[in-house]
Write a protein that holds these residues in place. Sequence first.
Motif, PDB file in Angstrom:
ATOM      1  N   GLU B  41     -54.208  45.062  60.853  1.00  0.00           N
ATOM      2  CA  GLU B  41     -54.284  46.127  61.852  1.00  0.00           C
ATOM      3  C   GLU B  41     -55.726  46.458  62.185  1.00  0.00           C
ATOM      4  OE1 GLU B  41     -51.884  49.420  60.593  1.00  0.00           O
ATOM      5  OE2 GLU B  41     -50.406  48.025  59.825  1.00  0.00           O
ATOM      6  N   GLY B  42     -56.501  45.416  62.375  1.00  0.00           N
ATOM      7  CA  GLY B  42     -57.871  45.619  62.830  1.00  0.00           C
ATOM      8  C   GLY B  42     -58.817  46.129  61.772  1.00  0.00           C
ATOM      9  N   ARG B  43     -58.452  46.016  60.537  1.00  0.00           N
ATOM     10  CA  ARG B  43     -59.348  46.505  59.489  1.00  0.00           C
ATOM     11  C   ARG B  43     -59.526  45.462  58.414  1.00  0.00           C
ATOM     12  NH1 ARG B  43     -55.832  51.873  59.089  1.00  0.00           N
ATOM     13  NH2 ARG B  43     -56.763  52.911  60.887  1.00  0.00           N
ATOM     14  N   ALA B  44     -60.673  45.518  57.805  1.00  0.00           N
ATOM     15  CA  ALA B  44     -60.880  44.656  56.654  1.00  0.00           C
ATOM     16  C   ALA B  44     -60.133  45.280  55.482  1.00  0.00           C
ATOM     17  CB  ALA B  44     -62.361  44.563  56.335  1.00  0.00           C
ATOM     18  N   VAL B  45     -59.312  44.499  54.858  1.00  0.00           N
ATOM     19  CA  VAL B  45     -58.590  44.982  53.690  1.00  0.00           C
ATOM     20  C   VAL B  45     -59.322  44.467  52.469  1.00  0.00           C
ATOM     21  CG1 VAL B  45     -56.417  44.878  52.414  1.00  0.00           C
ATOM     22  CG2 VAL B  45     -56.410  44.906  54.910  1.00  0.00           C
ATOM     23  N   ARG B  46     -59.626  45.349  51.569  1.00  0.00           N
ATOM     24  CA  ARG B  46     -60.384  44.920  50.396  1.00  0.00           C
ATOM     25  C   ARG B  46     -59.583  45.175  49.149  1.00  0.00           C
ATOM     26  NH1 ARG B  46     -66.029  46.922  52.986  1.00  0.00           N
ATOM     27  NH2 ARG B  46     -65.801  45.415  54.636  1.00  0.00           N
ATOM     28  N   SER B  47     -59.619  44.256  48.250  1.00  0.00           N
ATOM     29  CA  SER B  47     -58.908  44.500  47.002  1.00  0.00           C
ATOM     30  C   SER B  47     -59.892  44.989  45.959  1.00  0.00           C
ATOM     31  CB  SER B  47     -58.193  43.238  46.546  1.00  0.00           C
ATOM     32  OG  SER B  47     -59.131  42.205  46.431  1.00  0.00           O
ATOM     33  N   THR B  48     -59.348  45.623  44.952  1.00  0.00           N
ATOM     34  CA  THR B  48     -60.142  46.343  43.980  1.00  0.00           C
ATOM     35  C   THR B  48     -61.010  45.453  43.098  1.00  0.00           C
ATOM     36  OG1 THR B  48     -58.166  47.659  43.830  1.00  0.00           O
ATOM     37  CG2 THR B  48     -59.950  48.245  42.348  1.00  0.00           C
ATOM     38  N   GLU B  49     -60.429  44.374  42.646  1.00  0.00           N
ATOM     39  CA  GLU B  49     -61.069  43.643  41.552  1.00  0.00           C
ATOM     40  C   GLU B  49     -62.351  42.931  41.961  1.00  0.00           C
ATOM     41  OE1 GLU B  49     -57.956  41.623  42.786  1.00  0.00           O
ATOM     42  OE2 GLU B  49     -57.565  43.767  42.761  1.00  0.00           O
ATOM     43  N   ASP B  50     -62.401  42.521  43.229  1.00  0.00           N
ATOM     44  CA  ASP B  50     -63.385  41.496  43.514  1.00  0.00           C
ATOM     45  C   ASP B  50     -64.610  41.986  44.267  1.00  0.00           C
ATOM     46  OD1 ASP B  50     -62.274  41.997  45.884  1.00  0.00           O
ATOM     47  OD2 ASP B  50     -61.373  40.027  46.171  1.00  0.00           O
ATOM     48  N   GLY B  51     -64.965  43.235  44.120  1.00  0.00           N
ATOM     49  CA  GLY B  51     -66.152  43.725  44.811  1.00  0.00           C
ATOM     50  C   GLY B  51     -67.340  43.823  43.880  1.00  0.00           C
ATOM     51  N   THR B  52     -68.502  44.021  44.483  1.00  0.00           N
ATOM     52  CA  THR B  52     -69.690  44.274  43.677  1.00  0.00           C
ATOM     53  C   THR B  52     -70.554  45.281  44.413  1.00  0.00           C
ATOM     54  OG1 THR B  52     -71.098  42.668  44.793  1.00  0.00           O
ATOM     55  CG2 THR B  52     -69.789  41.846  42.956  1.00  0.00           C
ATOM     56  N   LEU B  53     -71.552  45.797  43.706  1.00  0.00           N
ATOM     57  CA  LEU B  53     -72.556  46.609  44.373  1.00  0.00           C
ATOM     58  C   LEU B  53     -73.367  45.655  45.250  1.00  0.00           C
ATOM     59  CD1 LEU B  53     -74.443  49.037  44.833  1.00  0.00           C
ATOM     60  CD2 LEU B  53     -75.611  48.411  42.725  1.00  0.00           C
ATOM     61  N   ASN B  54     -73.541  46.018  46.507  1.00  0.00           N
ATOM     62  CA  ASN B  54     -74.423  45.262  47.384  1.00  0.00           C
ATOM     63  C   ASN B  54     -75.758  45.108  46.654  1.00  0.00           C
ATOM     64  OD1 ASN B  54     -75.331  44.150  49.860  1.00  0.00           O
ATOM     65  ND2 ASN B  54     -76.281  46.119  50.352  1.00  0.00           N
ATOM     66  N   GLU B  55     -76.117  43.867  46.317  1.00  0.00           N
ATOM     67  CA  GLU B  55     -77.209  43.695  45.353  1.00  0.00           C
ATOM     68  C   GLU B  55     -78.531  44.335  45.755  1.00  0.00           C
ATOM     69  OE1 GLU B  55     -75.914  39.533  44.679  1.00  0.00           O
ATOM     70  OE2 GLU B  55     -77.260  39.720  42.957  1.00  0.00           O
ATOM     71  N   VAL B  56     -78.856  44.282  47.038  1.00  0.00           N
ATOM     72  CA  VAL B  56     -80.146  44.846  47.448  1.00  0.00           C
ATOM     73  C   VAL B  56     -80.148  46.375  47.283  1.00  0.00           C
ATOM     74  CG1 VAL B  56     -79.701  45.086  49.930  1.00  0.00           C
ATOM     75  CG2 VAL B  56     -82.016  44.584  49.145  1.00  0.00           C
ATOM     76  N   ASP B  57     -78.969  46.965  47.133  1.00  0.00           N
ATOM     77  CA  ASP B  57     -78.917  48.401  46.849  1.00  0.00           C
ATOM     78  C   ASP B  57     -79.424  48.705  45.441  1.00  0.00           C
ATOM     79  OD1 ASP B  57     -77.913  48.502  49.371  1.00  0.00           O
ATOM     80  OD2 ASP B  57     -75.894  49.138  48.813  1.00  0.00           O
ATOM     81  N   GLU B  58     -79.422  47.690  44.567  1.00  0.00           N
ATOM     82  CA  GLU B  58     -80.068  47.885  43.258  1.00  0.00           C
ATOM     83  C   GLU B  58     -81.569  48.089  43.446  1.00  0.00           C
ATOM     84  OE1 GLU B  58     -79.219  44.841  40.389  1.00  0.00           O
ATOM     85  OE2 GLU B  58     -77.048  45.096  40.596  1.00  0.00           O
ATOM     86  N   ASN B  59     -82.136  47.381  44.432  1.00  0.00           N
ATOM     87  CA  ASN B  59     -83.548  47.602  44.743  1.00  0.00           C
ATOM     88  C   ASN B  59     -83.746  49.013  45.291  1.00  0.00           C
ATOM     89  OD1 ASN B  59     -82.982  44.482  45.426  1.00  0.00           O
ATOM     90  ND2 ASN B  59     -85.043  44.700  44.581  1.00  0.00           N
ATOM     91  N   ALA B  60     -82.741  49.500  46.027  1.00  0.00           N
ATOM     92  CA  ALA B  60     -82.831  50.869  46.561  1.00  0.00           C
ATOM     93  C   ALA B  60     -82.807  51.877  45.420  1.00  0.00           C
ATOM     94  CB  ALA B  60     -81.681  51.125  47.537  1.00  0.00           C
ATOM     95  N   VAL B  61     -81.921  51.644  44.435  1.00  0.00           N
ATOM     96  CA  VAL B  61     -81.852  52.554  43.284  1.00  0.00           C
ATOM     97  C   VAL B  61     -83.188  52.537  42.538  1.00  0.00           C
ATOM     98  CG1 VAL B  61     -80.711  53.039  41.083  1.00  0.00           C
ATOM     99  CG2 VAL B  61     -79.349  52.238  43.038  1.00  0.00           C
ATOM    100  N   GLU B  62     -83.709  51.332  42.335  1.00  0.00           N
ATOM    101  CA  GLU B  62     -84.993  51.207  41.629  1.00  0.00           C
ATOM    102  C   GLU B  62     -86.094  51.953  42.394  1.00  0.00           C
ATOM    103  OE1 GLU B  62     -85.440  49.652  38.592  1.00  0.00           O
ATOM    104  OE2 GLU B  62     -87.460  50.504  38.706  1.00  0.00           O
ATOM    105  N   ALA B  63     -86.111  51.802  43.708  1.00  0.00           N
ATOM    106  CA  ALA B  63     -87.133  52.479  44.522  1.00  0.00           C
ATOM    107  C   ALA B  63     -86.971  53.992  44.446  1.00  0.00           C
ATOM    108  CB  ALA B  63     -87.046  52.011  45.977  1.00  0.00           C
ATOM    109  N   ALA B  64     -85.718  54.451  44.420  1.00  0.00           N
ATOM    110  CA  ALA B  64     -85.462  55.889  44.326  1.00  0.00           C
ATOM    111  C   ALA B  64     -85.957  56.423  42.978  1.00  0.00           C
ATOM    112  CB  ALA B  64     -83.965  56.167  44.491  1.00  0.00           C
ATOM    113  N   LEU B  65     -85.671  55.675  41.908  1.00  0.00           N
ATOM    114  CA  LEU B  65     -86.125  56.098  40.579  1.00  0.00           C
ATOM    115  C   LEU B  65     -87.654  56.121  40.527  1.00  0.00           C
ATOM    116  CD1 LEU B  65     -83.581  54.034  38.417  1.00  0.00           C
ATOM    117  CD2 LEU B  65     -83.571  56.529  38.738  1.00  0.00           C
ATOM    118  N   ALA B  66     -88.271  55.109  41.141  1.00  0.00           N
ATOM    119  CA  ALA B  66     -89.737  55.034  41.132  1.00  0.00           C
ATOM    120  C   ALA B  66     -90.354  56.200  41.897  1.00  0.00           C
ATOM    121  CB  ALA B  66     -90.199  53.702  41.724  1.00  0.00           C
ATOM    122  N   LEU B  67     -89.759  56.560  43.029  1.00  0.00           N
ATOM    123  CA  LEU B  67     -90.266  57.711  43.795  1.00  0.00           C
ATOM    124  C   LEU B  67     -90.216  58.970  42.938  1.00  0.00           C
ATOM    125  CD1 LEU B  67     -88.657  57.449  47.371  1.00  0.00           C
ATOM    126  CD2 LEU B  67     -91.107  57.546  46.848  1.00  0.00           C
TER     127      LEU B  67
END
Lengths: 319, 277
Positions: B41-67
């Motif tokens: 129905e026009g939407r991406a359906v995502r299942s629970t098991e197979d996702g991850t944190l968008n990896e470059v967002d780990e760099n965002a977390v690191e940058a936030a901690l550094a700030l």
Amino acid sequence: MATAVVYLDGDPREGVLEAVTLARQVGDVVAVAPAPLGSEAVQTLGRYGVTRLVHLETGGVAMDAPAAVGQALADAATQLDATAVLLTSTFGTKEIAAHTAHHLRAGLLVDVGDLRLHEGHLAGSKRAFGGTWDTSCAVTTDRGVATVRPNAVQAEPVQTPVDVVTGALTVTAQVPAGLELVSREVHDSDSARPPLAEAAIVVAAGRGTFGDFDPVHELADVLGAAVGTTRDCVDEGWLPHDAQVGQTGVTVAPRLYLGAGISGAPHHIGGMSASQTIVAVNIDAEAPLVEMADFAVVGDLASVLTDAAEAIREHRAQS
Amino acid sequence: MWSTVGGNCGSGCREWQAGRMRIVVCVKHVPELESARAFSEGRAVRSTEDGTLNEVDENAVEAALALGEGASEAEVIAVTVGPAPAVDAVRRALQMGADRGLHVIDDALVGADYAATTTALAAAVRSIGEVDAVVTGMAALDGLGAVVPSLLAAELGLPQMTVAHEVSSADGVVTIKRDVAGATETWRAPLPAVISVTDVANSPRLPKMKEILAARSKEVATVSLADLGLAAADVVSRTQVLEASRRPDRAGPELVTDDDGQGGRKLADYLISEGLI
Ligand SMILES: Cc1cc2nc3c(=O)[nH]c(=O)nc-3n(C[C@H](O)[C@H](O)[C@H](O)COP(=O)(O)OP(=O)(O)OC[C@H]3O[C@@H](n4cnc5c(N)ncnc54)[C@H](O)[C@@H]3O)c2cc1C
Ligand SMILES: Nc1ncnc2c1ncn2[C@@H]1O[C@H](COP(=O)(O)O)[C@@H](O)[C@H]1O
């Protein structure tokens, strides 16, 4: 007739002319530029059916910050009563497109390969999820903003060139308070080769080169191709970051993408999966890039690329 | 926020001391790209098991901690907008050192486009109160849109410092370097600002077992649109999917080997036959 605004940030290059070609499906094409263009550029636009070229008068506000350009473009789109605002797809123009869409409160389509009107609303198609799906989307707002990926279509001139009406348009633009461009250094360009993001052919090579890009450059030059690479090779210092294809590099969608010594990590594939023809050269027949390719050679890239370049030269000499 | 204290460092010099600093980091849960996915129905359906944190967002977390490290007291809040599994992205940020999490989840957000997602993210940021910085990754792996940071900056009315491969801050002013369109740009802006980072901006820390355990007791607030003061009508997608079709499974490549030393020649023949030469 609907009006389609195409943004160009300099002289019209291939990517912009492709966007103009697509824009003709939507309506009357008006080009919008941050500064006046030379007469040759204006004539080129006329050959591709642009009826009007306006340059933006911002009262001295610098057109550096994406926020300022996006706002100016939105103002222009409103004054021109545009149904569509189109930009080519690069990191910089996607940022401008986002601000334009924000100001127009318009739907935003990113990286589309075609354009049309769907019940009067801008619509376009794109590849999604690493190239496994084709999706077609329409904006639900009166105006729509879209970024068009290079090489999706061939730029085609119109039968009878148009006399382009040129003029200035006064628009409002504001740089967010305190934001300042401290410096801008243009990189030495690999001027003999086409720019990676827009090239019709990309020869990319990864860790399988072990740092020797000579065969890669040789084949690229025979094909008139741009050279791309993976993050691992950038990390190694083998090629500059400008050459990186993928999530955190450049997105490419050439007519031909040839990847040699590249495994095909999701981060890389995301940035090239919309390529029309994919060729892989790898010693591993089960590498993901081989599995997604149209044609693949299992073998050592050093000899395969060199032999291919040689065979193409021979073919050219004969024909 | 930053506060001035009496400095004693010569003429015209103001000494800044970071008081409480509050930094929001936006983290997205993305599907594993190889996993089975479907549109319905026009939407991406995502299942629970197979996702991850968008990896470059780990760099965002690191940058936030550094700030935050420049401040005498800093709070880093990880925010995500997405269905139930998205909380994993927040959990990862908490393991890395974020202090608390905020998960916006609402049926009205199913199938949200960039505009709707950004409206919800911006409302989440506003609900936190005064913040000094909003840090994001440069692009999400699922769509490679790379537009949410700009939309967020526009929505919040903040300067943007995007696609940064270098971030530094001093005295409440952030400076970033970015490579775009064949040039290296240096931008500067006073906080608060929206900052998006690349994968080379830093090296994300690997949480140790102790931190992973400690993260379990950190608070993640789950909020709906109504909790953020938004009605479903405020979060309307401005695009709709007309059609989604799975591309035919690839037939697999036409495969040749170079065992006979003819691989390069066959490659050339293929390119010629496809009219690519
Ligand atoms: C946040 C993040 C962002 C990222 N962004 C990007 C990005 O934008 N772009 C990107 O490319 N990567 C990116 N990566 C890295 C990505 O995950 C992979 O690590 C990378 O793409 C692998 O590069 P590669 O294919 O060159 O090397 P490898 O994966 O090591 O593959 C080398 C390949 O060469 C083959 N090979 C070896 N010798 C030969 C030979 N003699 N002849 C032919 N083939 C040979 C091997 O069989 C193998 O398939 C990112 C990673 C992260 C975490
Ligand atoms: N649903 C979301 N929840 C939280 N952060 C997001 C979300 N979507 C995008 N972002 C942030 O915006 C960045 C760029 O995403 P995108 O514009 O979708 O490519 C990501 O790296 C995230 O930091």
